[in-house]
Structures are given as C-alpha cells and as structure tokens.
Design an enzyme around this catalytic site. Sequence first.
Site, PDB file in Angstrom:
ATOM      1  N   ASN A 134       0.800  -1.224   0.000  1.00 15.72           N
ATOM      2  CA  ASN A 134       0.000   0.000   0.000  1.00 15.72           C
ATOM      3  C   ASN A 134       0.836   1.279   0.000  1.00 15.72           C
ATOM      4  OD1 ASN A 134       0.870  -0.393   2.621  1.00 15.72           O
ATOM      5  ND2 ASN A 134      -1.003   0.392   3.553  1.00 15.72           N
ATOM      6  N   CYS A 135       2.131   1.186  -0.261  1.00 23.39           N
ATOM      7  CA  CYS A 135       3.012   2.352  -0.324  1.00 23.39           C
ATOM      8  C   CYS A 135       2.952   2.965  -1.726  1.00 23.39           C
ATOM      9  CB  CYS A 135       4.441   1.939   0.018  1.00 23.39           C
ATOM     10  SG  CYS A 135       5.652   3.256  -0.186  1.00 23.39           S
ATOM     11  N   ASP A 136       2.715   4.261  -1.801  1.00 18.60           N
ATOM     12  CA  ASP A 136       2.621   4.937  -3.098  1.00 18.60           C
ATOM     13  C   ASP A 136       3.898   4.806  -3.919  1.00 18.60           C
ATOM     14  OD1 ASP A 136      -0.004   5.748  -2.706  1.00 18.60           O
ATOM     15  OD2 ASP A 136       0.563   7.709  -1.908  1.00 18.60           O
TER      16      ASP A 136
END
Length: 113
Positions: free
Chosen positions: A9-11
């Site tokens: 879920n890290c951009d």
Amino acid sequence: MIKVYGIKNCDSVRKALKYLKSHKLDVEFIDFRETPVSDTEISKWLEHSDINTLFNTRGTTYRTLKLKELNLDDQGKKEWLAKENMLIKRPVITVDNHVIVGYNENLYNEILK
C-alpha cells in the site's frame, strides 16, 4: 532478476512496480510485512547504499518509536532496520550489484534498462 522490497500500500512502491511493469521487466516483489528482511540482507544492501539513504526518518514508525531522541549511530540504525522493517525507505530495488532506494525514475532508466 529484479527484486522489489516494500509494502503493497506504499505509493512509491506502487509507482515503482508500475514503472517496471510498463517497461516489461521481470520482478519479484517481497512484502516486508509477509517476509521480513533479515540483518544479512540489510548488510548486503549497505555494501551498495548508504545507511542514511536506507533509514527512513520521515515515516510514522520513526516518529512513533521516538528514535530521534536516541541519536542513533550507523550501527544502531542498522539494528533498528532489522528489528523494524517499516523503518526502511521504500522501495528497495536490487539487481546485480545495484541497490536503488526510493522511487527514482532517472536511476531506473540508467540501471534497469
């Protein structure tokens, strides 16, 4: 084989994976939460990268753990990276003898193509 370490879920990780996919590069994704990174692997990364680049002082984990107050030296930072993988700046991409930390399209173009 290109390995990408991070969390789903890290951009920055998503942008890196999108870049790699758009350039049709084979990658293996390793999620820190599912497969913690060992001290040995971190030591290998540090042969080709800098502890201050790898150690994320801007994230929530760093602030929550109040690590700034500990005034850690390089060895202390390395130990914390192994204990708490969420302190690793993401993504970490390894290929051959290269370690790329963070999303950097210029380095990707230079090293990965």
